[in-house]
Design a protein around this motif. Structure first.
Motif, short mmCIF file in Angstrom:
data_model
loop_
_atom_site.label_atom_id
_atom_site.label_comp_id
_atom_site.label_asym_id
_atom_site.label_seq_id
_atom_site.Cartn_x
_atom_site.Cartn_y
_atom_site.Cartn_z
N HIS B 352 -100.89 56.15 72.10
CA HIS B 352 -100.64 56.58 70.72
C HIS B 352 -101.91 56.31 69.91
O HIS B 352 -102.54 55.26 70.07
CB HIS B 352 -99.51 55.78 70.08
CG HIS B 352 -98.15 56.10 70.60
ND1 HIS B 352 -97.59 55.42 71.66
CD2 HIS B 352 -97.24 57.03 70.22
CE1 HIS B 352 -96.37 55.91 71.89
NE2 HIS B 352 -96.13 56.89 71.04
N SER B 369 -101.44 61.68 63.65
CA SER B 369 -100.94 60.85 64.76
C SER B 369 -100.91 61.66 66.04
O SER B 369 -100.43 62.79 66.05
CB SER B 369 -99.54 60.34 64.44
OG SER B 369 -99.55 59.55 63.27
N LYS B 371 -100.12 61.56 70.38
CA LYS B 371 -99.55 60.88 71.55
C LYS B 371 -100.02 61.64 72.78
O LYS B 371 -100.01 62.86 72.80
CB LYS B 371 -98.03 60.89 71.48
CG LYS B 371 -97.36 60.27 72.71
CD LYS B 371 -95.84 60.18 72.55
CE LYS B 371 -95.24 59.43 73.74
NZ LYS B 371 -93.80 59.17 73.52
N GLY B 530 -100.42 52.02 69.34
CA GLY B 530 -100.07 52.77 68.13
C GLY B 530 -99.73 51.88 66.95
O GLY B 530 -99.45 52.39 65.85
N THR B 534 -96.55 53.33 64.87
CA THR B 534 -95.71 53.82 65.96
C THR B 534 -94.46 52.96 66.11
O THR B 534 -93.35 53.47 66.30
CB THR B 534 -96.51 53.86 67.28
OG1 THR B 534 -97.54 54.83 67.15
CG2 THR B 534 -95.63 54.21 68.46
#
Lengths: 544, 544
Positions: B352, B369, B371, B530, B534
């Motif tokens: 992340h 963001s 992933k 993250g 996250t």
């Protein structure tokens, strides 16, 4: 281990910070000649124009903040005078008090950067450059002192950014470029819209001429003109700072930068070199190059730290991706330009495409022009260029990635790029480049270039314009026959059966359909690659 | 050769137009059940919301314009009733007059698309769907009739687009999704910001519940609530239109779509199938899938034409890249999601990253963001997801390209992406994913996931928050020790030497520096992948 890093901006500071993360025990000294470290040098032109409002926003770190976070001994205004390899020392002058001292090292990282090229023009000492915060402050002082007119010497990426930002400040601005085009990494027909954009925003663009004399309030050009210049900004390129390397007896590369291996070691394996001062191995070119770009500086700084920490990491060959904002336009390039390939007499094929930034039926779609160069044997992408007001960065990044991965040009047709109406098209312009390549390679639709290159067609045939009447009337190739595409089946008898036909439309897509129709019926028709848009841009550029 | 194409939108019309370009002599008949061909079905939600103002902008071609340009015999409102393979005929009903007739073919292209899934809910016949112009006209009529409230059933890409556009129209809108998250192709922690964005724009989002009854002005949910619904819009997915294929005895694939080979031939090689009705070979998955996406429909339509023209072209396995605008956010995904990989018990690693759309010192930089999922053995990218307000499409396109090319995840570090302050950063978020992977794979910085998965760490250790005091006070993991990064060297004695430490910051970067410091000094520290962003998104999603 004690490591001395010479130069505290992108490459040097990346190396120092990464090395600290890998080794808490190493002693790390960073010696920076200027007054600032870790500043955003790519942002300098934008503070000039007031786009970045706060000067402080350019200063990403201070010696204090770096000491706190990374336990680095950072010394600004400390100039390294010489490198003693035998004694493993550097001689340093502290510019604050003039004191000269020695600093020992086990390993040395050279990241001194590059300095502006200064041509031997009378009066040039009045010109400013724009490489660091001190340069910026000098220009800001001149602006505060009432400068109303400016001449920017050099039409490369920095010169164009500077000219735009001086216009933002309200200065009457002249941009002088010795070659016939701006943005040398682009080919002329791709640079032409940038020149038009500069002129549309009242930059007085002087191509194909040089500054021969800098006078107190003017600059005299080679063609005899004098242009007003309260401020003179010099941006004709940079050359690597290699004095320390040379006097230390380190090897240079063929372009005058410091020679390094894949692990970024110089000819003395205890000394590494990164950033603008070092030559880079070039992708698809063989040999090395000077590529003064921030992303490579940062990447190589990290690799140098890995090397120092005993890791095995190799810098991959560089392709040199660059981008610039020019008022409402964006221009970008990666890899090789056609003019380079032609100079090297290297086989290549060219594609021009005019598409949209996203689906035409969704508001805000903007024209986007792409150029792609590929190797006709390996099908590998050799270079790409893009110009438009939206979506240029995305397409160049995708093409740079495809190029780095060694994808064949035809694989572009199969890339699954994100499509919803605000973002792209079901057939993205990048996909269409793959279609064009496929049509070219299979002989489905042969093309001829605007300058009659590489089509194997022996120059242009009879131009056939398949656009609408209105488009035709706004401008067309001399001697064109005009038959709109949707009338072509019925009016094919109007075309000579015994002459090669060069079919064109606005950007190439309708002409592709027309060429297929004509070839299916036995006529010798080819597509004018990139259509009227490329032909008219290239022709205008050639006339400049 | 006479070719009949069943279905005149993306896939079918791409096949017909390409075939004409390859073969001027072929007789090409396109039979479309609906009243329109070549319409922009991805644009339908945006006309609903008034973003695309003119309905006519959605109609890219008419039967007449296609006849003129491509000499196609296009018949709208002509429904194919059956396919006679032995007699090489189709039986067709002209819906204008009810007349039934036969049309012969040498080759047949099935491109009938997909139809909305209609769940067996009482009253559901009042619900509108949004697949074609007729659907759109029905909804527009309802809006014109004074609808003030709407319920959208289904929180996938189309449902979310529809909800946004109904809000643009000023309707009080409820979005009902049976699973605990919107946008099923995303993992829950990545979908969470999208849910928050919908709620911030006053969409009444009901997750984890279903519509059980459609009443005259309301919809009743499984939890007993009744929500106002002058208009009901059904968007719970589509299923392939396979009736013709089934009754003709063609083979279906395991997911109920028409089975095709790489050249897009069905089990009867004279009959091809393309678009949403056909199953696609899936990249990295083995096997086939239903992937109802416009770019694949267009691409496969072209390949089908090449097959018909005797060319050898093979559809590459599909990875399924999708993107959606959600008010001020964009969410996108390509390849596999973590939940799928977990379900298949397939080895993978997760990254992340929280970065910026471009350089933070240039105005307008927005959080982004990412992933990434990759195979720990081959290092190939298995999937990627992105959410943010700017630059999402670019990063997903680059990652989709890297994935298609089979680049190892670590090669992302070396991609030369276009950098100037308005467009990116010297270290682009995509480059940073490569750095993260390198740090993970070399053991430099081990990570643990927000749900304590895949870190090999046996769940979370003692949480150590290295953010600033202000960040810590706005929210933190329960039981956190708080030591700001820049104080960590001095205060390391406050940490227990005998407990595993899960270090976190806002997005992961400062924690990486902290983890390196702690590990270099012998502590057992890992990075919470993250960071707070996250973890808090994932935790909120799990609580939904």
């Amino acid at each position: 281990m004690k490591v001395v890093v010479i130069g505290g901006v992108a490459a040097g500071m990346s190396a120092a910070a990464r090395l600290r993360r890998l080794d808490e025990k190493a002693e790390i000294v960073v010696l920076e000649r200027g007054g600032y470290v870790s500043f955003a040098n790519c942002g300098l032109p934008y503070h000039l124009g007031g786009v970045i409002e706060e000067r402080a926003d350019l200063l990403l770190h201070t010696p204090d903040s770096l000491a706190r976070r990374f336990a680095l001994d950072v010394r600004v205004r400390n100039e390294v005078l010489s490198v003693d390899r035998e004694g493993q020392l550097v001689r340093v002058r502290d510019l604050a008090d003039g004191r000269v001292y020695e600093e020992s090292w086990d390993r040395l990282v050279l990241a001194p950067g590059a300095r502006p090229v200064v041509p031997p023009v009378p009066g040039i000492e009045r010109a400013h450059t724009l490489r660091d915060i001190e340069d910026l402050d000098g220009i800001l002082a001149a602006l505060a002192g009432g400068a109303r007119t400016a001449v920017v010497i050099g039409g490369g990426f920095i010169g164009v950014e500077a000219a735009e930002n001086l216009r933002h400040r309200g200065l009457a601005t002249t941009l002088v470029e010795a070659t016939p085009q701006v943005l040398p990494p682009l080919d002329p027909e791709m640079a032409q819209p940038v020149a038009a954009e500069l002129r549309a925003h009242h930059v007085d663009l002087r191509l194909g001429t040089r500054a021969v004399r800098v006078l107190p309030r003017e600059v005299e050009l080679a063609d005899g003109d004098r242009v007003p210049a309260d401020l003179v900004l010099l941006a004709v390129g940079v050359r690597p700072e290699t004095e320390l390397a040379v006097t230390a007896g380190l090897e240079l590369g063929p372009h005058g930068g410091i020679r390094v291996d894949g692990a970024l070691r110089t000819s003395d394996p205890r000394i590494l070199a990164v950033g603008d001062a070092a030559e880079k191995t070039h992708a698809h070119g063989g040999g090395t190059r000077l590529i003064p770009l921030a992303n490579l500086a940062n990447r190589h700084g990290r690799i140098a730290a890995d090397t120092l920490a005993g890791r095995t990491v190799t810098a991959v060959p560089a392709q040199g991706t660059a981008i610039v904002q020019v008022f409402g336009l964006t221009a970008a390039a990666t890899g090789r330009a056609e003019k380079e390939l032609r100079r090297e007499d290297r086989p290549y094929r060219t594609l021009h495409l005019h598409g949209g930034s996203h689906a035409g039926y969704y508001p805000g779609a903007a024209p986007l022009s792409l150029k792609l160069l590929f190797d006709p044997q390996s099908l590998r992408i050799l270079g790409a260029q893009a110009v438009g007001s939206d979506g240029v960065d995305k397409r160049i990044d995708v093409l740079a990635t495809a190029m780095a991965a060694g994808l064949p040009v035809t694989a572009l047709a199969d890339l699954e790029l994100a499509y919803a109406p605000p973002y792209g098209s079901a057939k993205d312009p990048v996909n269409l480049l793959g279609y064009l390549a496929d049509n070219l390679l299979t002989g489905t639709t042969p093309t001829v270039q605007w300058d009659a290159g590489d089509g194997g067609h022996g120059g242009h045939g009879l131009p056939v314009d398949v656009r609408t009447k209105a488009e035709h009337e706004r401008g067309h190739l001399p001697g064109s026959v005009h038959i709109p595409l949707d009338e072509l089946r019925d009016r094919i008898g109007e075309l000579p059966a015994d002459r090669p036909l060069t079919v064109y439309c606005q950007g190439g897509q309708r002409a592709h359909t027309a060429v297929r129709l004509l070839r299916n019926l036995g006529l010798d028709a080819v597509n004018l690659d990139g259509g009227w848009l490329t032909w008219s841009a290239g022709t205008a550029a050639a006339a400049a």
